[in-house]
Scaffold this active site. Structure first.
Site, PDB file in Angstrom:
ATOM      1  N   TYR A  46       0.942  -1.205   0.158  1.00  0.00           N
ATOM      2  CA  TYR A  46       0.038   0.061   0.035  1.00  0.00           C
ATOM      3  C   TYR A  46       0.794   1.012   0.055  1.00  0.00           C
ATOM      4  CZ  TYR A  46      -4.850  -0.772   0.332  1.00  0.00           C
ATOM      5  OH  TYR A  46      -6.343  -0.797  -0.194  1.00  0.00           O
ATOM      6  N   GLU A  48      -0.487   4.729  -0.169  1.00  0.00           N
ATOM      7  CA  GLU A  48      -1.481   5.865  -0.521  1.00  0.00           C
ATOM      8  C   GLU A  48      -0.584   7.203   0.020  1.00  0.00           C
ATOM      9  OE1 GLU A  48      -4.682   5.610   1.995  1.00  0.00           O
ATOM     10  OE2 GLU A  48      -5.379   4.183   1.102  1.00  0.00           O
ATOM     11  N   ASP A 193      -7.412  13.491 -24.703  1.00  0.00           N
ATOM     12  CA  ASP A 193      -7.396  11.849 -24.314  1.00  0.00           C
ATOM     13  C   ASP A 193      -6.685  11.005 -25.530  1.00  0.00           C
ATOM     14  OD1 ASP A 193      -7.883   9.103 -24.038  1.00  0.00           O
ATOM     15  OD2 ASP A 193     -10.077   9.877 -23.530  1.00  0.00           O
ATOM     16  N   THR A 220      -4.560   5.740 -21.472  1.00  0.00           N
ATOM     17  CA  THR A 220      -4.327   4.492 -21.142  1.00  0.00           C
ATOM     18  C   THR A 220      -2.736   3.846 -21.214  1.00  0.00           C
ATOM     19  OG1 THR A 220      -5.128   3.615 -23.031  1.00  0.00           O
ATOM     20  CG2 THR A 220      -6.630   3.834 -21.150  1.00  0.00           C
ATOM     21  N   LYS A 223      -2.629   0.373 -24.660  1.00  0.00           N
ATOM     22  CA  LYS A 223      -2.951   0.416 -26.005  1.00  0.00           C
ATOM     23  C   LYS A 223      -1.826   0.308 -26.822  1.00  0.00           C
ATOM     24  CE  LYS A 223      -7.782   1.970 -25.224  1.00  0.00           C
ATOM     25  NZ  LYS A 223      -7.917   2.636 -24.106  1.00  0.00           N
ATOM     26  N   ARG A 229      -2.487  -2.853 -18.078  1.00  0.00           N
ATOM     27  CA  ARG A 229      -3.825  -1.968 -18.164  1.00  0.00           C
ATOM     28  C   ARG A 229      -3.621  -0.928 -17.158  1.00  0.00           C
ATOM     29  NH1 ARG A 229      -6.536  -5.125 -21.438  1.00  0.00           N
ATOM     30  NH2 ARG A 229      -7.922  -3.546 -21.745  1.00  0.00           N
TER      31      ARG A 229
END
Ligand code: DSN
Length: 425
Positions: A46, A48, A193, A220, A223, A229
């Site tokens: 973790y 954060e 985008d 993203t 692609k 991903r």
């Protein structure tokens, strides 16, 4: 792997990927190194917060890891801020909207049936309940030219707070300088985008929105960029301290975005994913990646030309990027679902897709969408694209002849095994 059921499915999917050909333009095959990073022990951690400002201990190696991914993204795209934590493209876009907009504010984005994306305000999305989305589109679907005069008119009337350049099914390049002029005329934040084309920009083949003064760019990473991903947000201006809430000004956009990604919208980043993003970005900085990016577009142009020669009607009559949208209804009197199904049967994976102003419903639209990133990663070039066009044509013509379909499927399988996945090499 001890879990036999999951193992079996992984083996079956690996076989499907090896023996078939991925032609969905938003998909790709990652390297073994990207897979290794994804499966690494960073998945246990973790983190954060941001490098140097975490809410959990034990960040000795997550901090330099995340900083490496950030620095690589900034270097590749020539910007001053990168947030590598968004879990994917939709959360990246949502974080920008939340950072800059108040409920009811307006966004001007591309008409969805002209190539825009769900997260650019499709009525079924939660964002469309919070914000108002208005549209621009193509002036002429034969050339793909955007109607910039109309766009300016709409912008002046609707006063959008964000103007969004981006698409998931548009085969041409946008004129970013026109977007800049229109955003200046109405004092909007200018956002791109680049999810579909990030790898082509990184590889120096398509134009980079930051060179045209864009304020913020989302993408993203899985692609054309060929990473895990995931998503990223980049800004032209540097971020300040995310622990201090800044005033809502364009200069503070990057800080507002960082605060919106965490703690505003997401919890802890997926550090194994950040590790894989760092690897993919490292790969995108190599000369080999530039060769790949050029070949993706060369292959798309070749495949588009071959399909048009065989009577397929392409929206905008060709492509300038990695994808093409084909009106199979007009070309061969079948809908996109039927075309997708018959191509699936022979091992060519494509997706059904609406065409501009489609009159058919979304589950059986008029079109299919094809792209070349994944096959290019496997080493295919123009010669192979000629063969792919031939198979697509034969499959569509012989869709009701099971024996021809079976023969084609055997041919595709034999062919594909000669082009190993990068993770097999
Ligand atoms: N689902 C992606 C695509 O296929 O284009 C976009 O998010």
């Amino acid at each position: 792997m001890r879990d036999k059921k999951v193992h079996q499915l992984i083996v079956a999917e690996t076989k499907r990927q090896r023996e078939g050909m991925e032609l969905i333009p938003s998909e790709n095959y990652v390297s073994r190194d990207v897979l290794t990073a994804l499966g690494s022990v960073f998945t246990n951690k973790y983190s954060e917060g941001y490098p140097g400002k975490r809410y959990y201990g034990g960040q000795d190696f997550t901090d330099p890891l995340e900083q490496l991914a950030i620095d690589r993204a900034k270097q590749i795209f020539g910007c001053k801020h990168a947030n590598v934590q968004p879990h994917s493209g939709a959360p990246a876009n949502i974080a920008v909207y939340h950072a800059w907009l108040e409920p009811g504010d307006t966004v001007l984005g591309m008409d969805l049936s002209h190539g825009g994306h769900l997260t650019h305000g499709h009525p079924v999305t939660t964002m469309a309940k919070l914000y108002r989305f208005v549209r621009y589109g193509m002036k002429d679907i034969e050339t793909g030219e955007i109607d910039y005069d109309k766009m300016l008119e709409v912008a002046k009337k609707e006063k959008p707070k964000i103007i969004l350049a981006g698409f998931s099914a548009y085969p041409r390049e946008l004129d970013y300088s026109k977007f800049r002029e229109i955003a200046d005329a109405v004092d909007a934040v200018l956002m791109a985008d680049i999810a579909h084309i990030a790898g082509l920009i990184a590889g120096g083949i398509l134009k980079n929105p930051f060179e045209f003064g864009f304020d913020v760019v989302t993408t993203t990473t899985h692609k054309t960029l060929r990473g895990p991903r995931g998503g990223m947000i980049m800004s032209s201006a540097a971020a300040g301290n995310p622990l201090k809430k800044p005033q809502k000004t364009k200069d503070n956009l990057a800080t507002l975005i960082d605060r919106e990604v965490f703690p505003g919208f997401q919890g802890g980043p997926h550090m194994n994913n950040v590790a894989a993003k760092a690897v993919a970005l490292g790969e995108a900085m190599t000369p080999e990646f530039r060769v790949y990016a050029k070949q993706v577009v060369d292959n798309a142009k070749c495949l588009a030309d071959e399909l048009m020669k065989k009577g397929f009607k392409l929206i905008t009559n060709g492509t300038d990027n990695h994808l093409m949208l084909i009106d199979v209804n007009k070309s061969f009197g079948i809908n996109g679902k039927q075309a997708e199904e018959v191509l699936d049967k022979i091992g060519l994976t494509v997706n059904k897709n609406a065409i501009p102003d489609d009159t058919l419903p979304p589950f059986s639209p008029s079109g299919i969408r094809l792209g070349t990133p994944a096959v290019t990663t496997r080493g295919m070039k123009e010669k192979e694209m000629v063969q792919v066009a031939e198979w697509i044509h034969k499959a569509v013509l012989n869709r009701n002849d099971e024996s021809v379909i079976k023969t084609l499927s055997e041919e595709v399988k034999q062919f594909c095994v000669n082009y190993p996945l990068p993770s097999d090499q």
